[in-house]
Scaffold this motif. Structure first.
Motif, PDB file in Angstrom:
ATOM      1  N   ILE A   1      30.929  44.630  23.464  1.00  0.00           N
ATOM      2  CA  ILE A   1      32.297  44.101  23.636  1.00  0.00           C
ATOM      3  C   ILE A   1      33.323  45.235  23.698  1.00  0.00           C
ATOM      4  CG2 ILE A   1      31.769  41.866  22.555  1.00  0.00           C
ATOM      5  CD1 ILE A   1      33.535  42.824  20.135  1.00  0.00           C
ATOM      6  N   GLY A   2      33.051  46.370  23.060  1.00  0.00           N
ATOM      7  CA  GLY A   2      33.989  47.493  23.102  1.00  0.00           C
ATOM      8  C   GLY A   2      34.118  48.067  24.498  1.00  0.00           C
ATOM      9  N   VAL A   3      32.977  48.179  25.200  1.00  0.00           N
ATOM     10  CA  VAL A   3      32.995  48.732  26.560  1.00  0.00           C
ATOM     11  C   VAL A   3      33.533  47.691  27.543  1.00  0.00           C
ATOM     12  CG1 VAL A   3      31.601  49.716  28.415  1.00  0.00           C
ATOM     13  CG2 VAL A   3      31.060  50.255  26.021  1.00  0.00           C
ATOM     14  N   LEU A   4      33.080  46.443  27.404  1.00  0.00           N
ATOM     15  CA  LEU A   4      33.485  45.419  28.383  1.00  0.00           C
ATOM     16  C   LEU A   4      34.942  44.978  28.177  1.00  0.00           C
ATOM     17  CD1 LEU A   4      30.211  43.326  28.789  1.00  0.00           C
ATOM     18  CD2 LEU A   4      31.026  45.324  30.065  1.00  0.00           C
ATOM     19  N   ALA A   5      35.457  45.055  26.950  1.00  0.00           N
ATOM     20  CA  ALA A   5      36.904  44.830  26.755  1.00  0.00           C
ATOM     21  C   ALA A   5      37.675  45.940  27.460  1.00  0.00           C
ATOM     22  CB  ALA A   5      37.257  44.788  25.273  1.00  0.00           C
ATOM     23  N   GLY A   6      37.126  47.164  27.413  1.00  0.00           N
ATOM     24  CA  GLY A   6      37.753  48.263  28.153  1.00  0.00           C
ATOM     25  C   GLY A   6      37.770  47.982  29.648  1.00  0.00           C
ATOM     26  N   LEU A   7      36.647  47.505  30.175  1.00  0.00           N
ATOM     27  CA  LEU A   7      36.579  47.141  31.598  1.00  0.00           C
ATOM     28  C   LEU A   7      37.594  46.040  31.920  1.00  0.00           C
ATOM     29  CD1 LEU A   7      35.292  46.908  34.451  1.00  0.00           C
ATOM     30  CD2 LEU A   7      33.570  45.388  33.422  1.00  0.00           C
ATOM     31  N   GLU A   8      37.689  45.038  31.048  1.00  0.00           N
ATOM     32  CA  GLU A   8      38.634  43.935  31.267  1.00  0.00           C
ATOM     33  C   GLU A   8      40.076  44.467  31.307  1.00  0.00           C
ATOM     34  OE1 GLU A   8      38.561  40.930  32.229  1.00  0.00           O
ATOM     35  OE2 GLU A   8      40.704  40.556  31.855  1.00  0.00           O
ATOM     36  N   ILE A   9      40.361  45.443  30.459  1.00  0.00           N
ATOM     37  CA  ILE A   9      41.706  46.049  30.441  1.00  0.00           C
ATOM     38  C   ILE A   9      41.962  46.798  31.751  1.00  0.00           C
ATOM     39  CG2 ILE A   9      43.025  47.913  29.325  1.00  0.00           C
ATOM     40  CD1 ILE A   9      41.858  46.786  26.621  1.00  0.00           C
ATOM     41  N   LEU A  10      40.943  47.531  32.228  1.00  0.00           N
ATOM     42  CA  LEU A  10      41.088  48.215  33.530  1.00  0.00           C
ATOM     43  C   LEU A  10      41.393  47.204  34.631  1.00  0.00           C
ATOM     44  CD1 LEU A  10      38.057  50.737  33.445  1.00  0.00           C
ATOM     45  CD2 LEU A  10      40.478  51.240  33.022  1.00  0.00           C
ATOM     46  N   ARG A  11      40.659  46.084  34.611  1.00  0.00           N
ATOM     47  CA  ARG A  11      40.865  45.034  35.636  1.00  0.00           C
ATOM     48  C   ARG A  11      42.271  44.443  35.543  1.00  0.00           C
ATOM     49  NH1 ARG A  11      34.967  41.995  34.878  1.00  0.00           N
ATOM     50  NH2 ARG A  11      33.908  43.031  36.618  1.00  0.00           N
ATOM     51  N   ARG A  12      42.726  44.179  34.316  1.00  0.00           N
ATOM     52  CA  ARG A  12      44.032  43.529  34.105  1.00  0.00           C
ATOM     53  C   ARG A  12      45.166  44.459  34.533  1.00  0.00           C
ATOM     54  NH1 ARG A  12      46.198  40.048  34.958  1.00  0.00           N
ATOM     55  NH2 ARG A  12      47.393  38.554  33.728  1.00  0.00           N
ATOM     56  N   LEU A  13      45.043  45.740  34.151  1.00  0.00           N
ATOM     57  CA  LEU A  13      46.074  46.718  34.544  1.00  0.00           C
ATOM     58  C   LEU A  13      46.094  46.842  36.063  1.00  0.00           C
ATOM     59  CD1 LEU A  13      45.452  49.566  31.900  1.00  0.00           C
ATOM     60  CD2 LEU A  13      47.296  47.853  31.901  1.00  0.00           C
ATOM     61  N   HIS A  14      44.915  46.805  36.666  1.00  0.00           N
ATOM     62  CA  HIS A  14      44.793  46.932  38.115  1.00  0.00           C
ATOM     63  C   HIS A  14      45.482  45.764  38.823  1.00  0.00           C
ATOM     64  CE1 HIS A  14      42.997  48.043  41.957  1.00  0.00           C
ATOM     65  NE2 HIS A  14      42.523  46.812  42.086  1.00  0.00           N
ATOM     66  N   GLU A  15      45.157  44.538  38.411  1.00  0.00           N
ATOM     67  CA  GLU A  15      45.731  43.383  39.135  1.00  0.00           C
ATOM     68  C   GLU A  15      47.202  43.186  38.812  1.00  0.00           C
ATOM     69  OE1 GLU A  15      42.876  40.480  38.059  1.00  0.00           O
ATOM     70  OE2 GLU A  15      43.600  40.289  36.015  1.00  0.00           O
ATOM     71  N   ALA A  16      47.646  43.660  37.615  1.00  0.00           N
ATOM     72  CA  ALA A  16      49.066  43.575  37.267  1.00  0.00           C
ATOM     73  C   ALA A  16      49.854  44.742  37.874  1.00  0.00           C
ATOM     74  CB  ALA A  16      49.242  43.545  35.756  1.00  0.00           C
ATOM     75  N   GLY A  17      49.146  45.675  38.491  1.00  0.00           N
ATOM     76  CA  GLY A  17      49.808  46.815  39.127  1.00  0.00           C
ATOM     77  C   GLY A  17      50.561  47.700  38.153  1.00  0.00           C
ATOM     78  N   ILE A  18      50.043  47.801  36.946  1.00  0.00           N
ATOM     79  CA  ILE A  18      50.721  48.603  35.918  1.00  0.00           C
ATOM     80  C   ILE A  18      50.289  50.054  36.011  1.00  0.00           C
ATOM     81  CG2 ILE A  18      50.875  49.001  33.425  1.00  0.00           C
ATOM     82  CD1 ILE A  18      50.655  45.918  33.128  1.00  0.00           C
ATOM     83  N   GLU A  19      51.290  50.950  36.007  1.00  0.00           N
ATOM     84  CA  GLU A  19      50.978  52.378  35.986  1.00  0.00           C
ATOM     85  C   GLU A  19      51.293  52.916  34.589  1.00  0.00           C
ATOM     86  OE1 GLU A  19      53.311  55.110  38.486  1.00  0.00           O
ATOM     87  OE2 GLU A  19      51.395  56.038  39.031  1.00  0.00           O
ATOM     88  N   THR A  20      50.302  53.469  33.953  1.00  0.00           N
ATOM     89  CA  THR A  20      50.528  54.053  32.625  1.00  0.00           C
ATOM     90  C   THR A  20      50.921  55.515  32.779  1.00  0.00           C
ATOM     91  OG1 THR A  20      48.170  54.499  32.500  1.00  0.00           O
ATOM     92  CG2 THR A  20      48.960  52.484  31.418  1.00  0.00           C
ATOM     93  N   GLU A  21      51.475  56.080  31.704  1.00  0.00           N
ATOM     94  CA  GLU A  21      51.830  57.500  31.737  1.00  0.00           C
ATOM     95  C   GLU A  21      50.553  58.352  31.710  1.00  0.00           C
ATOM     96  OE1 GLU A  21      54.767  58.748  32.127  1.00  0.00           O
ATOM     97  OE2 GLU A  21      54.478  60.871  31.638  1.00  0.00           O
ATOM     98  N   ALA A  22      49.719  58.051  30.728  1.00  0.00           N
ATOM     99  CA  ALA A  22      48.455  58.794  30.600  1.00  0.00           C
ATOM    100  C   ALA A  22      47.355  58.071  31.373  1.00  0.00           C
ATOM    101  CB  ALA A  22      48.059  58.906  29.130  1.00  0.00           C
TER     102      ALA A  22
END
Lengths: 416, 416
Positions: B98-119
């Motif tokens: 769940i630690g790795v796949l929650a990370g993947l889910e976050i990548l997907r969510r940031l991607h579809e929300a078009g969010i650009e992070t600083e780091a």
């Protein structure tokens, strides 16, 4: 003519050393599990050696091998010399092996001396005596003697799930000889596997019988858990429960000292990972005592202890008795012929009870049977360091030869 | 903009179920040992999923995988979300996964929300966290953090003698990413693997640190002997000695109740045959306590007990400490961001000490690190029946997402 006959000590020893290469280990022992590739090698060697001195070699439906030297009277059931060529996973060079190879040496000696016996002589290699690959031990002699059905024998599986018949056919060991043919007698030469003969300086043990044996298989079931995060109070640790059973088996044997023995020899813990509380453990128990009644008491004590441990630790328990071999008493005439042969050679001898099971224990049910023990160093057996002297093995083989010849004379007289 | 962002609960759950087929067991668990064929399958799946949302996936010389999503500032070290996709031999669907796949889910969510992070955001799959195939556990994160040398990591062998680097190259997992690159922070979502959160009805554990751990490998050597013919008085039974050590490990842990734990998880008895007194037993010991000083006392008590048992039973003893991981204290800022995210969602939370080791324990040495725990049913882990609810996993992933975003905002402010 044959009264002064002796076996060829050097040739017998050479065949022990030569066959020890089939499954030979770095520590000087043998790993030759029943029906393995190594077992196939020694079987081929044995077959060729017997045929070279005019014997006919057949096998039965359990893969047991019968090397027959004809007698004057073809209708007389053979006098058998039997033991086994399979070994423990880290076995020695002598357990079982000397019984079969002494038989081969006797075939060779009779052949070159041109001696014709009244009865045929048959040297037998019983399959899977050790029980290391297929439980129970003495499986093929048990089927031969009608103790187990052929179906039971064929359907035993090893720890990898391979059936006995599959493994037998895998090395081409199955034969068509009729199962359980009649024997006039059965003699077996074996190392003592205990310390008594060595301690008393006797060359020959005249085996009175075999102690009573029970085997069990147990599975304790708890729950796999994380070794770091599962508090002690919440654990159901099947290996801790098993540790307590191992201690209990030792306690039961000590309670019936000095003759009782108790052993946990096989243990498999699951999932067997450093940081997981073990959820399931499978293990074997072996209990023995010379008296059936005493072993029955030990059985009750053992069952009570295991049941109590499982209940106290919250573990599931499956306990199955997989083998129950009552105490065996060998044939008095056969024993007397062994003692007489030892006397004729001037070998020191004594009566002795076998701590180990042997093929002779089952064959005793269907033919007059007895065993000859010779000393082994430190009583050590089922060990790569197992050791016996050339002189002691030769003494045992000479006694074996003359016990067989005496039996043959008795058969000839009875028949004349 | 990102304050109300939440992960897609159903999609996260679906990826847990989908990847559970790689090494899936009949009982609903996973057998996916590090660098096995099943591990290779889940690695390929993870890599493809990350690349599908614009990430670059690299591996280092220990096979750890880094899926990087670029930030505005390419020179800023990434904020890492790391855990592991390997499992125990009979592991569950949640531990590490769940630690790795929650990370993947976050990548997907940031991607579809078009969010650009600083780091940059980097999701990491650390190789061989479990220690089930290669001891010690957390091997690759340990090499990344400089706790172990690369040579040490590569030269570990499994119980079949296969080296780590051989297994890694066997599935093509070795990469060329520089070892031990700088991280701005490291967050890890994990099931608790203990009963506390469930018992208290809290959705989120803010992990204060990891308890102190020591691992040992022991070999007791006696003498193989025939189970029927070796009198009890002459035995040197290595398994009986081991049973006594298992009891002693339990005694040591109970002496420091309620926080101490002690486990013998791995045992290998030789020759492991029903009718042979075991001559040699190899086994592992795992001792843990939240305080280094207490664990040091337990170590002394354990060594005294084992030495005494070996001497009393006439057994040879080799005892080696193979791992000594002092107690870990996670970064206060990272922990505060986790607590704040849980508060913002209205999730009940509490501070907790991890009973298990985790990759975060090593990464904490080289980057600000903290962990989020979610409950698992009955505290059960390292078990095929390991279970967590969809709601709890989603809550943990949302807290993870917002702890990462809060860290990113803090980095952006510090950099502006």
């Amino acid at each position: 003519m044959s009264q002064n006959l002796t076996i060829d000590t050097d040739r017998l020893w050479a065949s022990i050393i030569e066959t020890a290469k089939f499954g030979g280990t770095a520590k000087g022992g043998i790993r030759r599990l029943a029906l393995s590739a190594e077992d196939a090698q020694v079987r081929d060697w044995f077959s060729a050696a017997c045929e070279a001195v005019g014997c006919t070699v057949t096998s039965d439906a359990m893969g047991s091998m019968f090397a027959r030297r004809p007698g004057r009277n073809p209708n007389m059931p053979p006098i058998a010399i039997g033991s086994h060529l399979d070994t423990q996973p880290t076995g020695g060079k002598f357990d079982g092996v000397i019984g079969v190879l002494a038989g081969l040496e006797i075939l060779r000696r009779l052949h070159e001396a041109g001696i014709e016996t009244e009865a045929p002589i048959e040297v037998i290699n019983w399959t899977n005596e050790e029980g290391a690959r297929y439980a129970p031990a003495m499986l093929a002699s048990g089927v031969f003697a009608g103790v187990f059905s052929l179906d039971y024998g064929h359907s035993r599986t090893d720890r990898d799930g391979v059936r006995f018949d599959t493994a037998m056919d895998g090395i081409g060991a199955r034969g068509t000889a009729p199962l359980g043919h009649k024997l006039s007698a059965h003699f077996e030469l074996h190392i003592e596997q205990g310390p008594i003969l060595e301690e008393e300086g006797k060359a020959i043990g005249v085996v009175r019988g075999v102690q009573s044996i029970r085997w069990y298989e147990a599975t304790l079931s708890g729950s796999d858990g994380h070794a770091g995060a599962t508090p002690m109070r919440l654990r159901k640790d099947a290996l801790l429960g098993t540790a307590r059973v191992i201690e209990a088996v030792n306690r039961v044997a000590r309670a019936y000292a000095p003759d009782a023995v108790g052993t946990v020899g096989l243990i498999e813990s699951k999932p067997n990972s450093r940081n997981v509380v073990p959820g399931e453990v499978f293990f074997s128990i072996d209990l023995r005592h010379p008296e059936d009644a005493t072993l029955a008491e030990m059985d009750v004590m053992l069952r009570d202890a295991i049941t109590e441990i499982a209940a106290a630790d919250g573990l599931g328990l499956v306990l199955e008795e997989t083998w129950n071999a009552p105490a065996v008493h060998f044939d008095a005439q056969c024993r007397a012929r062994i003692a007489a042969a030892a006397d004729a050679f001037g070998y020191g001898h004594r009566e002795i009870v076998s701590g180990a099971g042997h093929d002779s224990a089952y064959i005793n049910r269907v033919a007059p049977t007895a065993m000859i023990f010779v000393p082994c160093a430190g009583g050590l057996s089922h060990n790569e360091a197992e050791s016996a002297t050339q002189a002691d093995v030769a003494a045992g083989a000479n006694v074996l030869l003359h016990a067989v010849l005496a039996t043959d004379r008795a058969l000839a007289e009875a028949n004349s």
